[in-house]
Design a protein around this motif. Structure first.
Motif, PDB file in Angstrom:
ATOM      1  N   ASN A 283       0.817  -1.226   0.000  1.00 37.60           N
ATOM      2  CA  ASN A 283       0.000   0.000   0.000  1.00 37.60           C
ATOM      3  C   ASN A 283       0.847   1.269   0.000  1.00 37.60           C
ATOM      4  O   ASN A 283       0.347   2.353  -0.302  1.00 37.60           O
ATOM      5  N   PHE A 284       2.153   1.127   0.286  1.00 39.39           N
ATOM      6  CA  PHE A 284       3.011   2.308   0.316  1.00 39.39           C
ATOM      7  C   PHE A 284       3.465   2.759  -1.078  1.00 39.39           C
ATOM      8  O   PHE A 284       4.263   3.694  -1.185  1.00 39.39           O
ATOM      9  N   ILE A 285       2.963   2.144  -2.114  1.00 40.50           N
ATOM     10  CA  ILE A 285       3.155   2.715  -3.454  1.00 40.50           C
ATOM     11  C   ILE A 285       2.211   3.894  -3.671  1.00 40.50           C
ATOM     12  O   ILE A 285       2.381   4.677  -4.600  1.00 40.50           O
ATOM     13  N   LEU A 286       1.207   4.028  -2.818  1.00 43.95           N
ATOM     14  CA  LEU A 286       0.164   5.037  -2.971  1.00 43.95           C
ATOM     15  C   LEU A 286       0.569   6.352  -2.313  1.00 43.95           C
ATOM     16  O   LEU A 286       1.337   6.366  -1.342  1.00 43.95           O
ATOM     17  N   ASP A 287       0.028   7.457  -2.814  1.00 44.63           N
ATOM     18  CA  ASP A 287       0.269   8.753  -2.183  1.00 44.63           C
ATOM     19  C   ASP A 287      -0.281   8.772  -0.762  1.00 44.63           C
ATOM     20  O   ASP A 287       0.273   9.423   0.117  1.00 44.63           O
ATOM     21  N   GLU A 288      -1.364   8.063  -0.550  1.00 46.26           N
ATOM     22  CA  GLU A 288      -1.962   7.960   0.783  1.00 46.26           C
ATOM     23  C   GLU A 288      -2.148   6.478   1.088  1.00 46.26           C
ATOM     24  O   GLU A 288      -3.195   5.895   0.819  1.00 46.26           O
ATOM     25  N   PRO A 289      -1.105   5.824   1.642  1.00 48.12           N
ATOM     26  CA  PRO A 289      -1.134   4.378   1.851  1.00 48.12           C
ATOM     27  C   PRO A 289      -2.340   3.912   2.665  1.00 48.12           C
ATOM     28  O   PRO A 289      -2.954   2.897   2.354  1.00 48.12           O
ATOM     29  N   THR A 290      -2.637   4.642   3.725  1.00 51.42           N
ATOM     30  CA  THR A 290      -3.843   4.399   4.510  1.00 51.42           C
ATOM     31  C   THR A 290      -4.639   5.688   4.504  1.00 51.42           C
ATOM     32  O   THR A 290      -4.112   6.745   4.859  1.00 51.42           O
ATOM     33  N   LEU A 291      -5.886   5.612   4.072  1.00 50.28           N
ATOM     34  CA  LEU A 291      -6.694   6.824   4.001  1.00 50.28           C
ATOM     35  C   LEU A 291      -6.758   7.507   5.358  1.00 50.28           C
ATOM     36  O   LEU A 291      -6.853   6.850   6.400  1.00 50.28           O
ATOM     37  N   LEU A 292      -6.730   8.806   5.347  1.00 48.34           N
ATOM     38  CA  LEU A 292      -6.686   9.588   6.578  1.00 48.34           C
ATOM     39  C   LEU A 292      -7.817   9.225   7.524  1.00 48.34           C
ATOM     40  O   LEU A 292      -7.627   9.163   8.735  1.00 48.34           O
ATOM     41  N   ARG A 293      -8.994   8.949   6.985  1.00 44.17           N
ATOM     42  CA  ARG A 293     -10.135   8.642   7.854  1.00 44.17           C
ATOM     43  C   ARG A 293      -9.876   7.435   8.749  1.00 44.17           C
ATOM     44  O   ARG A 293     -10.422   7.323   9.840  1.00 44.17           O
ATOM     45  N   TYR A 294      -9.014   6.508   8.271  1.00 44.14           N
ATOM     46  CA  TYR A 294      -8.709   5.315   9.052  1.00 44.14           C
ATOM     47  C   TYR A 294      -7.535   5.517  10.005  1.00 44.14           C
ATOM     48  O   TYR A 294      -7.504   4.935  11.094  1.00 44.14           O
ATOM     49  N   ILE A 295      -6.563   6.329   9.600  1.00 45.96           N
ATOM     50  CA  ILE A 295      -5.362   6.485  10.425  1.00 45.96           C
ATOM     51  C   ILE A 295      -5.472   7.657  11.402  1.00 45.96           C
ATOM     52  O   ILE A 295      -4.710   7.758  12.365  1.00 45.96           O
ATOM     53  N   ASP A 296      -6.441   8.519  11.190  1.00 42.16           N
ATOM     54  CA  ASP A 296      -6.646   9.682  12.068  1.00 42.16           C
ATOM     55  C   ASP A 296      -6.718   9.301  13.547  1.00 42.16           C
ATOM     56  O   ASP A 296      -5.966   9.850  14.364  1.00 42.16           O
ATOM     57  N   PRO A 297      -7.585   8.357  13.964  1.00 37.77           N
ATOM     58  CA  PRO A 297      -7.653   8.052  15.395  1.00 37.77           C
ATOM     59  C   PRO A 297      -6.392   7.389  15.932  1.00 37.77           C
ATOM     60  O   PRO A 297      -6.055   7.569  17.103  1.00 37.77           O
ATOM     61  N   THR A 298      -5.668   6.635  15.078  1.00 34.24           N
ATOM     62  CA  THR A 298      -4.411   6.032  15.526  1.00 34.24           C
ATOM     63  C   THR A 298      -3.368   7.109  15.804  1.00 34.24           C
ATOM     64  O   THR A 298      -2.644   7.050  16.811  1.00 34.24           O
ATOM     65  N   MET A 299      -3.262   8.082  14.917  1.00 32.72           N
ATOM     66  CA  MET A 299      -2.291   9.161  15.134  1.00 32.72           C
ATOM     67  C   MET A 299      -2.685   9.986  16.358  1.00 32.72           C
ATOM     68  O   MET A 299      -1.814  10.418  17.130  1.00 32.72           O
ATOM     69  N   ALA A 300      -3.987  10.184  16.558  1.00 29.96           N
ATOM     70  CA  ALA A 300      -4.434  10.889  17.762  1.00 29.96           C
ATOM     71  C   ALA A 300      -4.078  10.086  19.006  1.00 29.96           C
ATOM     72  O   ALA A 300      -3.612  10.634  20.014  1.00 29.96           O
ATOM     73  N   LEU A 301      -4.274   8.767  18.943  1.00 34.13           N
ATOM     74  CA  LEU A 301      -3.957   7.902  20.079  1.00 34.13           C
ATOM     75  C   LEU A 301      -2.471   7.936  20.398  1.00 34.13           C
ATOM     76  O   LEU A 301      -2.073   7.968  21.569  1.00 34.13           O
ATOM     77  N   SER A 302      -1.630   7.926  19.365  1.00 34.74           N
ATOM     78  CA  SER A 302      -0.186   8.018  19.575  1.00 34.74           C
ATOM     79  C   SER A 302       0.167   9.322  20.288  1.00 34.74           C
ATOM     80  O   SER A 302       0.976   9.338  21.231  1.00 34.74           O
ATOM     81  N   ASN A 303      -0.442  10.415  19.861  1.00 34.16           N
ATOM     82  CA  ASN A 303      -0.188  11.707  20.521  1.00 34.16           C
ATOM     83  C   ASN A 303      -0.663  11.703  21.964  1.00 34.16           C
ATOM     84  O   ASN A 303       0.019  12.222  22.868  1.00 34.16           O
ATOM     85  N   ILE A 304      -1.828  11.127  22.205  1.00 30.71           N
ATOM     86  CA  ILE A 304      -2.354  11.040  23.572  1.00 30.71           C
ATOM     87  C   ILE A 304      -1.413  10.222  24.445  1.00 30.71           C
ATOM     88  O   ILE A 304      -1.243  10.495  25.638  1.00 30.71           O
ATOM     89  N   GLY A 305      -0.751   9.235  23.839  1.00 33.62           N
ATOM     90  CA  GLY A 305       0.210   8.433  24.585  1.00 33.62           C
ATOM     91  C   GLY A 305       1.320   9.261  25.202  1.00 33.62           C
ATOM     92  O   GLY A 305       1.803   8.954  26.301  1.00 33.62           O
ATOM     93  N   VAL A 306       1.731  10.323  24.516  1.00 33.31           N
ATOM     94  CA  VAL A 306       2.767  11.207  25.067  1.00 33.31           C
ATOM     95  C   VAL A 306       2.272  11.853  26.359  1.00 33.31           C
ATOM     96  O   VAL A 306       2.990  11.894  27.367  1.00 33.31           O
ATOM     97  N   VAL A 307       1.045  12.329  26.349  1.00 36.72           N
ATOM     98  CA  VAL A 307       0.457  12.948  27.547  1.00 36.72           C
ATOM     99  C   VAL A 307       0.328  11.921  28.670  1.00 36.72           C
ATOM    100  O   VAL A 307       0.586  12.220  29.839  1.00 36.72           O
TER     101      VAL A 307
END
Length: 351
Positions: A283-307
């Motif tokens: 999927n990393f041949i694509l400009d957006e390997p994982t559509l933002l709608r799916y990866i958005d909560p994961t990236m938010a969760l990663s950020n929350i992990g810092v807190v």
């Protein structure tokens, strides 16, 4: 820095695509919970990753980005983020420690961090399992399944379309690995009409669907037979050299060979050119390997992990996101473009 980054991202993406990160940005602009905190972020660098950076910057973090060798990235995104004033390191040469590290696949475990690590992937969990410091494992529960299950399966299908493999309808597809990623791939391909066969320990397969044919991992004769009949073979174990024992059969197979995990699961005997995208996640041949709608909560969760690390609530070793955190994130997801995907999470087993 923030203004240029925000202006670009606001033009590129609809707000409905990133409700979880948008909520964090709005809250953290006021609270600045990471003011003066140095964060090294090793999330795969693509343009949509910029929304994760923007949330960290909104929280007051002093951000450094790592585009580590071996982790897929978009060189154009690296260039753009540098133009925005973000320090992006591509050679793994760090002459300092950080307060927190948002890692991927355990690649930065050698770098000192004062408060601990946020690990993005299941592939990196084994690195930190007995770590003598707190580790917030974002790869756990339903939130991560949106990305690694539904998002990755969707990404694989889009990549196959991009590469003109032909329709998987009615085709036999062999998938090594029955975790979140493998089951997500199987469900996506099943939805496209393929006949999916999943190799794993049967009790470990994370999918509820009875449509999938499960091949026990210790049944070598059945696996070799499935390889010989497959139209496509996908590795999704997250384990380096996972299918190396079948190198001869894989090389001689007429099937498309695809990897969807971050490690080289085929092993050194299978040439790079025999596997699509040279063994990197397809999927990393694509400009957006994982559509933002799916990866958005994961990236938010990663950020929350810092807190969470800064709060002192995390013990040494792996810490799974709380149900409270996940419930709140899924509540935000329900406001956006992935709302209709939430019921699909019930196709997966958890724990």
């Amino acid at each position: 820095m923030k203004d240029k980054l925000k202006s670009f991202l606001w033009q590129r993406y609809s707000r409905e695509e990133f409700p979880a990160l948008l909520s964090l940005m709005e809250k953290w602009e006021a609270d600045t919970p990471l003011c003066g905190v140095s964060v090294l972020d090793a999330t795969p660098v693509f343009f949509n990753t910029g929304l994760k950076y923007l949330a960290l910057l909104s929280a007051g973090a002093e951000l450094t980005v790592s585009a580590a060798p071996g982790i897929p990235c978009d060189p154009e995104a690296v260039k753009f983020f540098r133009e925005c004033g973000i320090n992006v390191v591509t050679d793994m040469c760090f002459d300092r420690s950080f307060d927190c590290i948002c890692d991927c696949a355990g690649k930065h475990c050698h770098i000192p961090s004062k408060y601990g690590i946020v690990e993005l992937t299941g592939s990196g969990a084994h690195v930190y399992r007995n770590w003598n410091a707190p580790v917030f494992l974002a790869d756990g529960g339903k939130v991560k399944v949106l990305e690694t299950g539904l998002g990755t399966g969707n990404g694989l299908l889009r990549a196959m379309l991009e590469l003109n493999t032909g329709s998987p309808k009615g085709r036999d597809i062999l998938i090594f690995g029955g975790g979140k990623v493998g089951c997500g791939v199987a469900l996506a391909l099943d939805g496209a009409g393929a006949k999916c066969h999943v190799v794993d320990i049967p009790e470990r397969v994370r999918c509820r669907s009875s449509k999938l044919d499960i091949i026990p991992i210790n049944d070598q004769a059945a696996i070799k037979d499935a390889i010989s009949k497959a139209w496509a073979i996908v590795t999704a174990t997250g384990v380096k050299d996972a299918v190396a024992d079948f190198s001869a059969e894989l090389i001689s197979s007429k099937a498309f060979l695809m990897n969807i995990g971050v490690e080289d699961e085929f092993g050194s005997e299978v040439p790079e050119e025999r596997v699509m995208n040279k063994k990197m996640p397809l999927n990393f041949i694509l400009d957006e390997p994982t559509l933002l709608r799916y990866i958005d909560p994961t990236m938010a969760l990663s950020n929350i992990g810092v807190v969470e690390l800064l709060s002192g609530r995390c013990a040494n070793g792996l810490n799974i996101p709380s149900q409270e955190i996940e419930t709140e994130l899924l509540r935000e997801v329900a406001k956006g473009a992935a709302a209709s995907d939430i019921p699909k999470l019930e196709e997966f087993y958890y724990g």
